[in-house]
Design a protein around this motif. Structure first.
Motif, PDB file in Angstrom:
ATOM      1  N   GLY A  30       0.786  -1.230   0.000  1.00 46.45           N
ATOM      2  CA  GLY A  30       0.000   0.000   0.000  1.00 46.45           C
ATOM      3  C   GLY A  30       0.814   1.274   0.000  1.00 46.45           C
ATOM      4  N   LEU A  31       2.124   1.160  -0.158  1.00 41.53           N
ATOM      5  CA  LEU A  31       2.951   2.356  -0.207  1.00 41.53           C
ATOM      6  C   LEU A  31       2.924   2.952  -1.617  1.00 41.53           C
ATOM      7  CD1 LEU A  31       6.095   1.137   1.794  1.00 41.53           C
ATOM      8  CD2 LEU A  31       4.066   2.316   2.653  1.00 41.53           C
ATOM      9  N   ARG A  32       2.961   4.257  -1.699  1.00 43.60           N
ATOM     10  CA  ARG A  32       3.026   4.951  -2.989  1.00 43.60           C
ATOM     11  C   ARG A  32       4.488   5.076  -3.386  1.00 43.60           C
ATOM     12  NH1 ARG A  32      -1.528   7.922  -4.465  1.00 43.60           N
ATOM     13  NH2 ARG A  32      -0.219   9.536  -5.429  1.00 43.60           N
ATOM     14  N   VAL A  33       4.817   4.581  -4.561  1.00 47.18           N
ATOM     15  CA  VAL A  33       6.201   4.545  -5.012  1.00 47.18           C
ATOM     16  C   VAL A  33       6.397   5.536  -6.161  1.00 47.18           C
ATOM     17  CG1 VAL A  33       8.056   3.117  -5.949  1.00 47.18           C
ATOM     18  CG2 VAL A  33       6.404   2.126  -4.345  1.00 47.18           C
ATOM     19  N   ASN A  34       7.390   6.390  -6.026  1.00 47.54           N
ATOM     20  CA  ASN A  34       7.694   7.387  -7.041  1.00 47.54           C
ATOM     21  C   ASN A  34       8.889   6.923  -7.875  1.00 47.54           C
ATOM     22  OD1 ASN A  34       9.160  10.222  -7.824  1.00 47.54           O
ATOM     23  ND2 ASN A  34       6.941  10.445  -7.676  1.00 47.54           N
ATOM     24  N   ILE A  35       8.955   7.400  -9.110  1.00 44.79           N
ATOM     25  CA  ILE A  35      10.098   7.110  -9.991  1.00 44.79           C
ATOM     26  C   ILE A  35      10.959   8.369 -10.123  1.00 44.79           C
ATOM     27  CG2 ILE A  35      10.810   6.610 -12.358  1.00 44.79           C
ATOM     28  CD1 ILE A  35       9.830   4.145 -11.224  1.00 44.79           C
ATOM     29  N   PHE A  36      12.262   8.210  -9.944  1.00 43.47           N
ATOM     30  CA  PHE A  36      13.174   9.300 -10.271  1.00 43.47           C
ATOM     31  C   PHE A  36      14.142   8.799 -11.340  1.00 43.47           C
ATOM     32  CE2 PHE A  36      15.129   7.013  -6.770  1.00 43.47           C
ATOM     33  CZ  PHE A  36      16.485   6.973  -7.077  1.00 43.47           C
TER      34      PHE A  36
END
Length: 389
Positions: A196-202
């Motif tokens: 349920g964690l929101r994962v960002n892309i860099f």
């Protein structure tokens, strides 16, 4: 206030896709891959702790690979990458870092800038991974290799490590997955998404490639093509029996009614191979580097001798293309231990097992070997070196 940052370096792979030799201990530009991967983290000003995770039984080769680099004590990994990452996270739990970076030891080219960006992304988003935009068209294939979909590649990313997270939520996610028997995650961001964690892309780095097979080594073809000085040399060793219950042959402990007598562990295979390698680069012999008159080598494990000789080849800019040994003995039987010996020799020398040959023959009850008074080994080593100028 600067966050406390830890890095988990996963180096517990077996090298099944790398010819049976753990790729993290192969050499690249004169350094073990695992050392190159960890060194960038060790020198980064914002990394407070480095927690390596290694295969059970790899402590000695890992320590030798990292000589001079300080990390937390390595912990053994699990049967899967997910289990190995969790082992590293649990080892860090008492230190309570704010942020953790999870990095594969098979990615030795990550830069300090990428690490800095990963830490910043974790501070901002809580969970973030480096990614690259897909440049090739991707097809989804069904049964009978029929194309069933063509995704919009503008929305696709290939992800890398280090992947960055706030420590406590990632550890909780790993514990929950373990409790629920979810052990199929090969990527920490996928596990985080499941939790349920929101994962960002860099933005990742094109140069931050993962070494999976020998062809992934950037110098695997170009360098070998330039190594035109091909040399072959031989080695020989013999030791007599004395009272004991095992012998060391090819780096493998084999139960036997006697043991071999010697200043070190009397491993005739490793001794002969060491001499063959040293001969190929005209660098003396095992006795000149490890004299039996020196007490520091009494009872020493012979893998140190072979590793030394292999390193001398690499220091000359060379590669080992073949190690071949023939055992001369009536007993013990070598066949049941052949593959284990090949794998161990490959590991020590930093090559793949398909470049190691082990053979054995009896002496038809002739001579001291035929009378079971000792064991001998003959060895051949082939190396490729740069042409001398």
């Amino acid at each position: 206030m600067r966050p406390k940052v830890a890095a988990v370096i996963v180096a517990a792979g077996s090298g099944s896709r790398f010819g049976g030799s753990p790729k993290q201990y192969r050499y690249l530009d004169g350094l073990p891959i695992v050392r190159a991967a960890i060194a960038t983290f060790a020198s980064h000003e914002n990394i407070d702790h480095i927690q390596p995770v290694i295969r059970s039984g790899d402590s000695e080769i890992f320590a030798r690979s990292l000589s001079g680099i300080e990390t937390l004590p390595a912990v053994p990994g699990g049967a899967t990458r997910q289990a190995s990452v969790r082992a590293g996270l649990e080892a860090l739990a008492a230190l309570k870092p704010d942020i953790v970076l999870v990095h594969d030891a098979a990615r030795p080219f990550a830069t300090a800038e990428l690490i800095t960006n990963a830490i910043a992304a974790a501070q901002t988003f809580g969970a973030a991974v480096p990614g690259l935009q897909v440049v090739d068209t991707v097809k989804v294939v069904g049964e009978d290799d029929l194309v069933i979909d063509t995704p919009d590649r503008s929305r696709l990313r290939t992800v890398q490590t280090p992947q960055a997270f706030r420590f406590a939520p990632l550890l909780d996610a790993h514990r929950r997955a373990a409790d629920e028997g979810r052990d199929g995650f090969t990527d920490d961001s996928a596990l985080a998404e499941w939790a349920g964690l929101r994962v960002n892309i860099f933005e990742g780095e094109r140069s931050n490639v993962k070494i999976t097979t020998p062809d992934d080594l950037p110098d695997s073809r170009a360098s070998k093509a330039a190594l035109t000085d091909v040399r072959t040399a031989t080695g020989f060793d013999v030791h007599c029996f004395e009272d004991g219950d095992h012998v060391w042959l090819g780096g493998v402990r084999i139960p036997h009614e006697k043991k071999l007598s010697g200043h070190s562990d009397a491993d005739v295979v490793l001794h002969a191979l060491t001499d063959a390698l040293l001969g190929a680069i005209t660098d003396g012999d095992i006795g000149s580097h490890f004299p039996p008159s020196d007490e520091q080598w009494r009872g020493a494990s012979s893998d140190r001798f072979l590793a030394f000789a292999a390193e001398r080849v690499r220091q000359r800019g060379g590669v080992i293309t073949l190690l071949d040994a023939t055992l001369l003995c009536e007993a013990p039987r070598v066949g049941p231990h052949r593959d284990a010996m090949r794998a161990r020799i490959a590991e020590i020398a930093g090559i793949t097992a398909d470049r190691v040959a082990i053979k054995a023959t009896t002496m038809e009850q002739l001579g001291f070997i035929g009378r079971r008074e000792g064991i001998a080994a003959m060895a051949t080593a082939t190396v490729r070196l740069p042409e001398s100028k």
